[in-house]
Structures are given as C-alpha cells and as structure tokens.
Write an enzyme that holds these catalytic residues in place. Structure first.
Site, PDB file in Angstrom:
ATOM      1  N   TYR A   1       3.754  43.978 -13.310  1.00 20.20           N
ATOM      2  CA  TYR A   1       3.975  43.735 -14.748  1.00 20.20           C
ATOM      3  C   TYR A   1       2.767  44.174 -15.576  1.00 20.20           C
ATOM      4  O   TYR A   1       2.911  44.756 -16.649  1.00 20.20           O
ATOM      5  CB  TYR A   1       4.218  42.242 -15.013  1.00 20.20           C
ATOM      6  CG  TYR A   1       5.512  41.718 -14.436  1.00 20.20           C
ATOM      7  CD1 TYR A   1       6.717  42.311 -14.781  1.00 20.20           C
ATOM      8  CD2 TYR A   1       5.525  40.630 -13.572  1.00 20.20           C
ATOM      9  CE1 TYR A   1       7.911  41.839 -14.258  1.00 20.20           C
ATOM     10  CE2 TYR A   1       6.721  40.150 -13.048  1.00 20.20           C
ATOM     11  CZ  TYR A   1       7.902  40.756 -13.390  1.00 20.20           C
ATOM     12  OH  TYR A   1       9.082  40.288 -12.870  1.00 20.20           O
TER      13      TYR A   1
ATOM     14  N   ASN B   1      16.508  42.989 -18.991  1.00 23.25           N
ATOM     15  CA  ASN B   1      16.852  44.414 -18.963  1.00 23.25           C
ATOM     16  C   ASN B   1      18.372  44.554 -19.029  1.00 23.25           C
ATOM     17  O   ASN B   1      19.068  44.097 -18.130  1.00 23.25           O
ATOM     18  CB  ASN B   1      16.310  45.016 -17.655  1.00 23.25           C
ATOM     19  CG  ASN B   1      16.760  46.459 -17.446  1.00 23.25           C
ATOM     20  OD1 ASN B   1      17.298  47.088 -18.351  1.00 23.25           O
ATOM     21  ND2 ASN B   1      16.528  46.969 -16.247  1.00 23.25           N
TER      22      ASN B   1
ATOM     23  N   CYS C   1      14.278  48.063 -13.098  1.00 23.56           N
ATOM     24  CA  CYS C   1      13.372  46.910 -13.153  1.00 23.56           C
ATOM     25  C   CYS C   1      13.161  46.326 -11.758  1.00 23.56           C
ATOM     26  O   CYS C   1      12.267  45.522 -11.556  1.00 23.56           O
ATOM     27  CB  CYS C   1      13.881  45.857 -14.125  1.00 23.56           C
ATOM     28  SG  CYS C   1      15.512  45.237 -13.727  1.00 23.56           S
ATOM     29  N   HIS C   2      13.981  46.761 -10.782  1.00 29.89           N
ATOM     30  CA  HIS C   2      13.732  46.302  -9.409  1.00 29.89           C
ATOM     31  C   HIS C   2      12.439  46.908  -8.865  1.00 29.89           C
ATOM     32  O   HIS C   2      11.943  46.471  -7.836  1.00 29.89           O
ATOM     33  CB  HIS C   2      14.924  46.641  -8.495  1.00 29.89           C
ATOM     34  CG  HIS C   2      15.256  48.099  -8.398  1.00 29.89           C
ATOM     35  ND1 HIS C   2      16.059  48.746  -9.309  1.00 29.89           N
ATOM     36  CD2 HIS C   2      14.884  49.050  -7.500  1.00 29.89           C
ATOM     37  CE1 HIS C   2      16.180  50.024  -8.972  1.00 29.89           C
ATOM     38  NE2 HIS C   2      15.467  50.237  -7.871  1.00 29.89           N
TER      39      HIS C   2
ATOM     40  N   GLU D   1      15.846  52.400  -1.153  1.00 29.30           N
ATOM     41  CA  GLU D   1      15.132  53.611  -1.572  1.00 29.30           C
ATOM     42  C   GLU D   1      13.836  53.839  -0.789  1.00 29.30           C
ATOM     43  O   GLU D   1      12.978  54.613  -1.214  1.00 29.30           O
ATOM     44  CB  GLU D   1      14.904  53.666  -3.080  1.00 29.30           C
ATOM     45  CG  GLU D   1      14.356  52.430  -3.735  1.00 29.30           C
ATOM     46  CD  GLU D   1      14.407  52.556  -5.261  1.00 29.30           C
ATOM     47  OE1 GLU D   1      13.331  52.617  -5.861  1.00 29.30           O
ATOM     48  OE2 GLU D   1      15.505  52.593  -5.840  1.00 29.30           O
TER      49      GLU D   1
END
Lengths: 251, 171
Positions: A127, A150, A158-159, A186
C-alpha cells in the site's frame, strides 16, 4: 371508414427493448454480462464510458449495483468497439485497451486505481508504494480503503496490492483466499511472500548489480534466490551500499 | 411549460424515462412508416432519444421555457433519418431476456398502407404521417420540418387526396 382513421391505427405500442436501449445509450442504466474467471463466474457491468464494475455473480448483485451506483442494470452486450477486450483484460489482470469508468471515484482514488492497474502480472506492491507513486506518501490507509472499494477487481488488479508489512491482507472479491488463488494463478508464490513477511524482509538486493528491489520485482527474481541479500528496510539496503531499482521503485 | 417539460428541467434523469414512455410510441411508429423497417425505426428512435438526452442535459432554464418537446424531438429524428447512424458500436446493446424474440406488434394491413404511402412525394408522406399517424398539429409539423404552415397544410391535403384516389382504384 375514413383514411384519417385508418392512418391513426398504423401506430401502436412502443416495441420491447427500445426504452432499455435508450436507458443504456444515455447512461441512465448500465449493461451487464456474465464471464468466467479464476475465482468463479463474475458479472461485468459497462456503459458508454467503459467497464464500470465487476462482482462475483452471486445472489443480489443487481441490487448491490443499484445501491452502490444509483443506476439499474440491464442484460446487454458490451459496446462492439471494445467489448472483446473484456476477456483479455480479465485474463491479463490489466485494463490494456479496455476503457474503465471511474467517475464514481475521487480524483485521488481514480489515480491510485490507475497506478494499481500498472502493477505487472506476477508481482505485488505494498500500500505504501501506491501512496508514494500517487505522490501522497502518508496516505497508505486511504490507499487501503480505495483498494477495498475497487469497483473493477481482476481488471484493476488490487489483488497485487499487499500490506506494507508484506502480508497479503484483505481482498474484496470474495475474501483473502481468492487473492491467494489469483496470485498463484499468475505465478506468484503466496507462501513465499508470507515467509518473507514473517521474517520482516521488505526488500532484496543483488550484490552483483548493486540494486535492491521489492521481492516480486522481475529484476531481482532474475538474480536467482541464492544470490540475493535480504533487508528489513530500504534504509538498511541503502546503508549497505545498494541503490533502489528503477523498475519497481522500492522507495 | 407543460408538466413533462417542467419535470425534465427539474430532474432530467428522473423524468427522462417518462418522456420515452410518452413520446416513444409516436416517434417509433412515425419513423416506422417513414422508413418502412422495424430495425431502422428502432435504431432511429433510440438514437433520437439519446441525442435528446444529451441536448437536454445542457439546456438552461430559458431553453426549457421555449422548448416544445414533440416538434423538437421530430427535428432530431428527421435529421438523423437523413444521415447514417454512426454511434452504435460505442454503446451497450440490450439483450432481450424473454423468449419471444424481437417484438413487432405491426398492425395487420400496414404493408398495404406502406405501399400507398411510398407513392407519395417525400414531403407529402412526411406531413401525412406526422399529422395522422403520429398526431402532431400543423404548427408542430411546420416547426419539425422547417416548412411554412401553408405548405404543410397543402402537403397533407394533397397527400390524403392521392391516398383516397389510390384506394378507389384498388376497389
């Protein structure tokens, strides 16, 4: 029978679908469609400006949207001009060519969301990093609540934003297990991130290049795990003679 | 200012669906008679309302005071009819959820009427359709088409005469 009366009868009711088309075209309603995703079926909403929201396709999503946005939803096909990019954007975890509608956000929130959208696939940022990139270094909390709200998760990734101590933190789309799932999908190893966080490792440096990075930056990941030095703060890395990576800008 | 115009001036987003509901049938069926095709009439009706919404969004009080809704909507519609539609690929398109497909409540003998109407000159057809299918007044038609009232009256009169003769010949 008069001709005038015959002519009057050539009109009738408004055919179905026209008032809905007008509502979609004026933006008085948003369209929605359903898509598969790594965390289950999701509902994507859109209007003339772009994609406006993404939510799990669970009970009550129509009502949730109306409550949050003050507009109704109508089943629709996305605009032909960019509709094909929705699936691509969800797969990439980045808007790419897809326009996004962030009108409901403050300029600061929209800026933070757009910066979050630039975090590369397979990497995470804390953050505090987002706050710094948005030129409000003290605003990590505001960044956190912006991520929690979001409107377009998956597409605005935002993950990929984690707590400043390195732990994964909360996730708005169904809970933290989905964040774990998406990061794994990912190629990030969430268990490794948790381990680094447990050891208070904030940055890692490569002695052969003299550069320190955030642990998921592809620059340091290219160095091989045995060649890197762990640091608990950027200050510690700097005083050991390392300089910040220009790609991940660890601060 | 009539009640609906006042409501639009007061809260456009709230009142606009009422405008679509009240002006929509006349607009659609008038366009349907003028262009002879459901899909085209539907597109033109939607596009007219979308332009109208954007227009009204920028109106100040004075423009609302001078606004006559029906002729104004028809000015937009007739202008659109002259040009090709361009903006469709930028908008979401509604997907019918029911299973009866495209609803097309076309009156039974409309094909015969469309054939007769298509024999009229363009201004006559427009004037007759706006007067008797849509139900606009002479002044409103003059305003919508930008033609003098006397000409509109003559167009309607001659158009109806022509239709009457055609029907006599048919029987």
């Amino acid at each position: 029978m008069s001709i005038e009366r015959d002519l009057t009868q050539l009109a009738g009711e408004l055919p179905d679908g026209i008032s809905e088309g007008v509502a979609l075209g004026t933006g008085l309603a948003d369209g929605f469609d359903l898509y598969p995703s790594p965390v289950g079926e999701v509902v994507v909403t859109f209007n003339v400006e772009g994609v406006s929201s993404l939510d799990l396709a669970t009970d009550g999503y129509l009502e949730r949207f109306a409550e949050r946005h003050g507009r109704n939803l109508l089943r629709a096909e996305p605009p032909a001009q960019w509709g094909k990019h929705i699936t691509e954007a969800m797969e990439a975890g980045s808007p790419g060519k897809l326009p996004v509608d962030l009108r409901s956000k403050t300029p600061f929130q929209a800026r933070v969301l757009r910066i979050a959208a630039s975090i590369p696939r397979g990497e995470v940022r804390p953050y505090g990093w987002l706050a710094r990139e948005a030129e409000r270094p003290g605003a990590a909390r505001a960044v956190g609540s912006t991520m929690a709200r979001n409107p377009i998760p998956l597409i605005i990734p935002c993950h990929r934003v984690v707590r400043s101590d390195g732990h994964l933190g909360e996730y708005s789309l169904g809970g933290p297990h989905n964040k774990w799932e998406l990061l794994t999908h990912e190629g990030v190893e969430p268990a490794r991130l948790v381990e680094l966080a447990d050891h208070h490792v904030r940055v890692q440096a490569d002695p052969s290049t003299g550069v320190y990075c955030l642990p998921t930056c592809h620059v340091i990941r290219g160095s091989g795990e045995w060649n890197v030095a762990d640091f608990t703060s950027t200050a510690a890395a700097r005083s050991a003679g390392f300089r910040p990576c220009e790609v991940c800008r660890p601060g | 200012m009539d009640e609906l115009t006042a409501a639009l001036a007061d809260d456009l987003d709230r009142a606009f669906p009422v405008l679509v509901e009240t002006a929509g049938p006349g607009l659609y069926w008038g366009l349907r008679r003028l262009c002879g095709d459901h899909q085209e009439a539907e597109d033109l009706t939607q596009e007219t309302f979308i332009r109208a919404y954007r227009g009204l969004d920028g109106f100040d009080r004075e423009r609302f005071d001078n606004l006559r809704l029906s002729p104004w909507l028809w000015t937009i519609a007739l202008n659109l009819g002259r040009n090709h539609l361009r903006n469709r690929s930028r908008r979401p398109t509604f997907v019918e959820m029911s299973d009866h497909g495209i609803s097309d409540p076309e009156p039974a003998d409309s094909a015969a009427w469309d054939a007769r109407l298509s024999a009229l000159s363009a201004p006559q057809k427009r004037a007759v359709v706006l007067r008797h299918v849509v139900g606009l007044g002479i002044t409103e038609i003059a305003e919508a088409t930008g033609r003098p009232e006397g000409t509109v009256k003559a167009d309607i009169h001659r158009g109806l005469e022509r239709l009457r003769r055609m029907m006599e010949n048919e029987s």
